[in-house]
Design an enzyme around this catalytic site. Structure first.
Site, PDB file in Angstrom:
ATOM      1  N   GLY A  23       0.788  -1.238   0.000  1.00  0.00           N
ATOM      2  CA  GLY A  23       0.000   0.000   0.000  1.00  0.00           C
ATOM      3  C   GLY A  23       0.818   1.285   0.000  1.00  0.00           C
ATOM      4  N   GLY A  26       2.198   3.252  -5.802  1.00  0.00           N
ATOM      5  CA  GLY A  26       1.428   2.859  -6.985  1.00  0.00           C
ATOM      6  C   GLY A  26      -0.069   2.714  -6.754  1.00  0.00           C
ATOM      7  N   ARG A  47       7.665  -4.123   2.475  1.00  0.00           N
ATOM      8  CA  ARG A  47       8.978  -4.379   3.079  1.00  0.00           C
ATOM      9  C   ARG A  47       9.629  -3.102   3.588  1.00  0.00           C
ATOM     10  N   PHE A 105       9.287  -8.645 -13.334  1.00  0.00           N
ATOM     11  CA  PHE A 105      10.211  -8.007 -14.271  1.00  0.00           C
ATOM     12  C   PHE A 105      10.148  -8.788 -15.570  1.00  0.00           C
ATOM     13  N   SER A 113      17.242 -17.422 -13.325  1.00  0.00           N
ATOM     14  CA  SER A 113      17.736 -18.430 -12.386  1.00  0.00           C
ATOM     15  C   SER A 113      16.526 -19.010 -11.660  1.00  0.00           C
ATOM     16  N   TYR A 155      -3.360 -11.245 -17.951  1.00  0.00           N
ATOM     17  CA  TYR A 155      -2.629 -12.437 -18.415  1.00  0.00           C
ATOM     18  C   TYR A 155      -2.702 -13.578 -17.387  1.00  0.00           C
ATOM     19  N   GLY A 197      -5.704  -3.539 -16.632  1.00  0.00           N
ATOM     20  CA  GLY A 197      -4.832  -3.398 -17.802  1.00  0.00           C
ATOM     21  C   GLY A 197      -3.734  -2.410 -17.451  1.00  0.00           C
ATOM     22  N   PRO A 198      -3.193  -1.683 -18.418  1.00  0.00           N
ATOM     23  CA  PRO A 198      -2.094  -0.767 -18.105  1.00  0.00           C
ATOM     24  C   PRO A 198      -2.529   0.471 -17.320  1.00  0.00           C
TER      25      PRO A 198
HETATM   26  C1  HXC Z   1      16.533 -11.522 -14.508  1.00  0.00           C
HETATM   27  C2  HXC Z   1      16.415 -10.914 -12.275  1.00  0.00           C
HETATM   28  C3  HXC Z   1      15.978  -9.621 -12.628  1.00  0.00           C
HETATM   29  C4  HXC Z   1      15.836  -9.323 -14.024  1.00  0.00           C
HETATM   30  C5  HXC Z   1      16.098  -9.732 -10.481  1.00  0.00           C
HETATM   31  N1  HXC Z   1      16.474 -10.929 -10.932  1.00  0.00           N
HETATM   32  N2  HXC Z   1      15.782  -8.916 -11.484  1.00  0.00           N
HETATM   33  N3  HXC Z   1      16.685 -11.858 -13.184  1.00  0.00           N
HETATM   34  N4  HXC Z   1      16.120 -10.291 -14.920  1.00  0.00           N
HETATM   35  N5  HXC Z   1      15.412  -8.126 -14.442  1.00  0.00           N
HETATM   36  C6  HXC Z   1      16.908 -12.081 -10.140  1.00  0.00           C
HETATM   37  C7  HXC Z   1      18.132 -11.797  -9.273  1.00  0.00           C
HETATM   38  O1  HXC Z   1      19.331 -11.916 -10.019  1.00  0.00           O
HETATM   39  C8  HXC Z   1      17.999 -12.857  -8.195  1.00  0.00           C
HETATM   40  O2  HXC Z   1      18.374 -14.128  -8.659  1.00  0.00           O
HETATM   41  C9  HXC Z   1      16.502 -12.948  -7.987  1.00  0.00           C
HETATM   42  O3  HXC Z   1      15.887 -12.423  -9.195  1.00  0.00           O
HETATM   43  C10 HXC Z   1      16.029 -12.119  -6.809  1.00  0.00           C
HETATM   44  O4  HXC Z   1      16.465 -10.774  -7.025  1.00  0.00           O
HETATM   45  P1  HXC Z   1      16.587  -9.722  -5.837  1.00  0.00           P
HETATM   46  O5  HXC Z   1      16.867  -8.395  -6.434  1.00  0.00           O
HETATM   47  O6  HXC Z   1      17.522 -10.253  -4.789  1.00  0.00           O
HETATM   48  O7  HXC Z   1      15.121  -9.819  -5.201  1.00  0.00           O
HETATM   49  P2  HXC Z   1      14.317  -8.822  -4.300  1.00  0.00           P
HETATM   50  O8  HXC Z   1      15.232  -7.768  -3.699  1.00  0.00           O
HETATM   51  O9  HXC Z   1      13.504  -9.652  -3.392  1.00  0.00           O
HETATM   52  O10 HXC Z   1      13.361  -8.036  -5.347  1.00  0.00           O
HETATM   53  C11 HXC Z   1      12.254  -8.644  -5.941  1.00  0.00           C
HETATM   54  C12 HXC Z   1      12.046  -8.207  -7.392  1.00  0.00           C
HETATM   55  C13 HXC Z   1      12.011  -6.659  -7.528  1.00  0.00           C
HETATM   56  C14 HXC Z   1      10.746  -8.859  -7.878  1.00  0.00           C
HETATM   57  C15 HXC Z   1      13.205  -8.726  -8.226  1.00  0.00           C
HETATM   58  O11 HXC Z   1      11.755  -6.290  -8.863  1.00  0.00           O
HETATM   59  C16 HXC Z   1      10.984  -6.043  -6.632  1.00  0.00           C
HETATM   60  O12 HXC Z   1      11.260  -5.779  -5.457  1.00  0.00           O
HETATM   61  N6  HXC Z   1       9.760  -5.808  -7.110  1.00  0.00           N
HETATM   62  C17 HXC Z   1       8.649  -5.251  -6.308  1.00  0.00           C
HETATM   63  C18 HXC Z   1       7.803  -4.273  -7.054  1.00  0.00           C
HETATM   64  C19 HXC Z   1       7.360  -4.694  -8.443  1.00  0.00           C
HETATM   65  O13 HXC Z   1       7.935  -5.596  -9.070  1.00  0.00           O
HETATM   66  N7  HXC Z   1       6.353  -4.008  -8.930  1.00  0.00           N
HETATM   67  C20 HXC Z   1       5.789  -4.254 -10.231  1.00  0.00           C
HETATM   68  C21 HXC Z   1       4.560  -5.031 -10.145  1.00  0.00           C
HETATM   69  S1  HXC Z   1       3.896  -4.843 -11.751  1.00  0.00           S
HETATM   70  P3  HXC Z   1      19.829 -14.778  -8.313  1.00  0.00           P
HETATM   71  O14 HXC Z   1      19.761 -16.152  -8.905  1.00  0.00           O
HETATM   72  O15 HXC Z   1      20.833 -13.881  -8.961  1.00  0.00           O
HETATM   73  O16 HXC Z   1      19.935 -14.782  -6.809  1.00  0.00           O
HETATM   74  C22 HXC Z   1       2.916  -6.040 -12.196  1.00  0.00           C
HETATM   75  C23 HXC Z   1       2.105  -5.586 -13.425  1.00  0.00           C
HETATM   76  C24 HXC Z   1       1.705  -6.592 -14.370  1.00  0.00           C
HETATM   77  O17 HXC Z   1       2.858  -7.071 -11.641  1.00  0.00           O
HETATM   78  C25 HXC Z   1       0.968  -6.076 -15.616  1.00  0.00           C
HETATM   79  C26 HXC Z   1       1.356  -4.785 -16.199  1.00  0.00           C
HETATM   80  C27 HXC Z   1       0.595  -4.369 -17.439  1.00  0.00           C
HETATM   81  P1  NAP Z   2       4.187  -1.196  -7.290  1.00  0.00           P
HETATM   82  O1  NAP Z   2       4.016   0.229  -6.889  1.00  0.00           O
HETATM   83  O2  NAP Z   2       5.568  -1.691  -7.516  1.00  0.00           O
HETATM   84  O3  NAP Z   2       3.464  -2.083  -6.190  1.00  0.00           O
HETATM   85  C1  NAP Z   2       3.931  -3.288  -5.720  1.00  0.00           C
HETATM   86  C2  NAP Z   2       3.978  -3.206  -4.219  1.00  0.00           C
HETATM   87  O4  NAP Z   2       4.279  -4.489  -3.676  1.00  0.00           O
HETATM   88  C3  NAP Z   2       5.039  -2.245  -3.693  1.00  0.00           C
HETATM   89  O5  NAP Z   2       4.432  -1.324  -2.809  1.00  0.00           O
HETATM   90  C4  NAP Z   2       6.008  -3.134  -2.928  1.00  0.00           C
HETATM   91  O6  NAP Z   2       6.497  -2.473  -1.764  1.00  0.00           O
HETATM   92  C5  NAP Z   2       5.138  -4.325  -2.579  1.00  0.00           C
HETATM   93  N1  NAP Z   2       5.922  -5.537  -2.375  1.00  0.00           N
HETATM   94  C6  NAP Z   2       6.781  -6.121  -3.250  1.00  0.00           C
HETATM   95  N2  NAP Z   2       7.332  -7.213  -2.702  1.00  0.00           N
HETATM   96  C7  NAP Z   2       6.781  -7.340  -1.469  1.00  0.00           C
HETATM   97  C8  NAP Z   2       6.934  -8.270  -0.416  1.00  0.00           C
HETATM   98  N3  NAP Z   2       7.762  -9.308  -0.522  1.00  0.00           N
HETATM   99  N4  NAP Z   2       6.205  -8.100   0.721  1.00  0.00           N
HETATM  100  C9  NAP Z   2       5.358  -7.048   0.831  1.00  0.00           C
HETATM  101  N5  NAP Z   2       5.174  -6.126  -0.116  1.00  0.00           N
HETATM  102  C10 NAP Z   2       5.879  -6.282  -1.248  1.00  0.00           C
HETATM  103  O7  NAP Z   2       3.360  -1.534  -8.617  1.00  0.00           O
HETATM  104  P2  NAP Z   2       1.814  -1.335  -9.008  1.00  0.00           P
HETATM  105  O8  NAP Z   2       1.778  -1.096 -10.454  1.00  0.00           O
HETATM  106  O9  NAP Z   2       1.171  -0.376  -8.079  1.00  0.00           O
HETATM  107  O10 NAP Z   2       1.213  -2.793  -8.738  1.00  0.00           O
HETATM  108  C11 NAP Z   2       0.187  -3.017  -7.800  1.00  0.00           C
HETATM  109  C12 NAP Z   2      -0.588  -4.264  -8.167  1.00  0.00           C
HETATM  110  O11 NAP Z   2      -1.259  -4.062  -9.415  1.00  0.00           O
HETATM  111  C13 NAP Z   2       0.266  -5.517  -8.342  1.00  0.00           C
HETATM  112  O12 NAP Z   2      -0.441  -6.635  -7.851  1.00  0.00           O
HETATM  113  C14 NAP Z   2       0.397  -5.629  -9.842  1.00  0.00           C
HETATM  114  O13 NAP Z   2       0.645  -6.943 -10.264  1.00  0.00           O
HETATM  115  C15 NAP Z   2      -0.973  -5.151 -10.273  1.00  0.00           C
HETATM  116  N6  NAP Z   2      -1.065  -4.703 -11.654  1.00  0.00           N
HETATM  117  C16 NAP Z   2      -0.540  -3.521 -12.015  1.00  0.00           C
HETATM  118  C17 NAP Z   2      -0.686  -3.099 -13.329  1.00  0.00           C
HETATM  119  C18 NAP Z   2      -0.178  -1.781 -13.782  1.00  0.00           C
HETATM  120  O14 NAP Z   2      -0.337  -1.452 -14.961  1.00  0.00           O
HETATM  121  N7  NAP Z   2       0.397  -0.969 -12.929  1.00  0.00           N
HETATM  122  C19 NAP Z   2      -1.360  -3.917 -14.247  1.00  0.00           C
HETATM  123  C20 NAP Z   2      -1.877  -5.140 -13.838  1.00  0.00           C
HETATM  124  C21 NAP Z   2      -1.734  -5.517 -12.524  1.00  0.00           C
HETATM  125  P3  NAP Z   2       7.988  -2.677  -1.170  1.00  0.00           P
HETATM  126  O15 NAP Z   2       8.925  -2.634  -2.309  1.00  0.00           O
HETATM  127  O16 NAP Z   2       8.111  -1.547  -0.201  1.00  0.00           O
HETATM  128  O17 NAP Z   2       7.968  -4.005  -0.455  1.00  0.00           O
END
Ligand code: HXC
Ligand code: NAP
Length: 292
Positions: A23, A26, A47, A105, A113, A155, A197-198
């Site tokens: 929360g 985004g 986190r 990502f 990996s 998806y 969607g987006p």
């Molecule tokens: C390949 C990758 C990578 C990348 C990380 N890894 N990024 N591999 N390409 N771009 C690998 C690392 O090398 C590592 O593997 C493992 O993933 C874990 O990476 P960490 O950085 O240590 O993990 P962590 O710090 O826990 O971070 C988690 C995360 C990060 C998912 C990688 O992106 C994150 O914190 N995301 C939270 C917010 C987020 O993603 N928001 C977007 C949601 S959007 P190894 O083997 O090297 O240890 C969404 C929308 C969908 O869902 C639809 C949109 C239209």
């Molecule tokens: P975002 O801002 O990156 O939101 C993701 C949130 O998840 C962050 O606040 C992050 O906070 C939290 N998070 C990640 N890992 C976590 C963990 N291990 N424990 C607790 N919290 C964690 O992206 P967003 O676009 O707003 O996405 C919100 C939701 O919408 C997601 O479910 C995403 O899949 C969905 N969605 C988004 C889109 C879009 O177009 N934006 C489209 C379809 C679906 P910390 O990093 O502080 O932990």
């Protein structure tokens, strides 16, 4: 009236206690803001406690509501249980769990990996499971009716190349939503999902459209309505689904994407590229065949 306007009546969520995972940023932040405006008390979790505190302060100042920041990595069940206890200590009860936290990502799957794949599955699927199980057990033990709202993606049912861990996990979350909608209805617990969607957010765009990809792949062009989503329209839908106005909606997934996924699916949708004048010629050609 416009889709950027606030939809529900004042106090529509008065008396409700809502937990929004992820929360602090985004879409989670946008939904939290609207819940507070509608009179709910909201705990935001993720986190990063500093980020949560900043968001909570900002939203409390803007809305006059009560927003509680709580650190909790949804990957760890004990942290989720502790978070639930903190919410109960602060507010005395909890009515709504919004599973919004996610990790994602883009990458060709063969480059991942095992740990990279697990990381996304652990946040999205296991994290949603952890929160749902801990909250569900509490609600059933205390005989409290409640609502679960899960944020998935379109998806979740089509699958998508290059985000395979996320697609796999979101499909699991959708299955969980529908399964529990039936199983836990007898306890007064509703489960629904939203598939956005987006909707531009920093978290999603930085990871899914890094560098100049955002300009190269203009998301609005993929949407029949020719625009991306506005945060308020998602917040409107979420507020409705966690409110008592939606009391008869259970087990559904509501898509809010301007028609994006269907555009990718329909076999002849590409014919949109045909200019109006060419349709006269095509019609003549088709009719000519029929008359032979
Ligand atoms: C390949 C990758 C990578 C990348 C990380 N890894 N990024 N591999 N390409 N771009 C690998 C690392 O090398 C590592 O593997 C493992 O993933 C874990 O990476 P960490 O950085 O240590 O993990 P962590 O710090 O826990 O971070 C988690 C995360 C990060 C998912 C990688 O992106 C994150 O914190 N995301 C939270 C917010 C987020 O993603 N928001 C977007 C949601 S959007 P190894 O083997 O090297 O240890 C969404 C929308 C969908 O869902 C639809 C949109 C239209
Ligand atoms: P975002 O801002 O990156 O939101 C993701 C949130 O998840 C962050 O606040 C992050 O906070 C939290 N998070 C990640 N890992 C976590 C963990 N291990 N424990 C607790 N919290 C964690 O992206 P967003 O676009 O707003 O996405 C919100 C939701 O919408 C997601 O479910 C995403 O899949 C969905 N969605 C988004 C889109 C879009 O177009 N934006 C489209 C379809 C679906 P910390 O990093 O502080 O932990």
């Amino acid at each position: 009236m416009s889709y950027t306007d606030k939809m529900l009546r004042d106090d529509a969520l008065k008396g409700k206690v809502i937990v929004v995972t992820g929360g602090g940023s985004g879409l989670g932040k946008a939904m939290t803001k609207y819940f507070l405006e509608l009179g709910a008390q909201v705990a935001i979790t993720s986190r990063d406690l500093e980020k949560l505190k900043t968001t909570a302060n900002e939203l409390e100042t803007e809305t006059g509501g009560k927003c509680l920041p709580l650190q909790c990595d949804v990957r760890h069940y004990e942290e989720v249980e502790n978070m639930l206890q903190e919410v109960l200590k602060a507010f005395g009860k909890v009515d709504v769990l919004l599973n919004n936290a996610a990790g994602n990502f883009i990458s060709p799957t063969e480059r991942l990996s095992a740990n990279a794949f697990d990381t996304v599955i652990d946040i999205v699927l296991k994290g949603t499971k952890n929160c749902t199980l801990a909250f569900g057990k509490h609600w059933i033990d205390t005989k409290q009716s409640a609502t679960i709202l899960n944020i998935v993606t379109t998806y979740a049912w089509t699958g998508s190349a290059y985000v395979v861990p996320s697609a796999t996990a979101k499909a699991g979350v959708l299955a969980m939503t529908r399964s529990l909608a039936v199983e836990w209805a007898k306890y007064g617990i509703r489960s629904n999902a939203i598939a956005p969607g987006p909707f531009p957010t920093k978290g999603a765009w930085d990871r899914l459209l890094p560098g100049d990809l955002a300009e190269k792949f203009d998301m609005a062009k993929k949407v029949p309505l020719k625009r991306v989503g506005d945060h308020q329209e998602l917040a409107n839908l979420a507020a409705y689904l966690v409110s008592d106005f939606s009391a008869y909606i259970n087990g559904d997934v509501i898509t809010i994407d301007g028609g994006e996924w269907l555009k990718g699916a329909g076999q002849f949708n590409l014919l949109e590229a045909i200019p109006e004048e060419l349709w006269d010629q095509l019609e003549m050609m088709i009719k000519a065949k029929k008359n032979k």
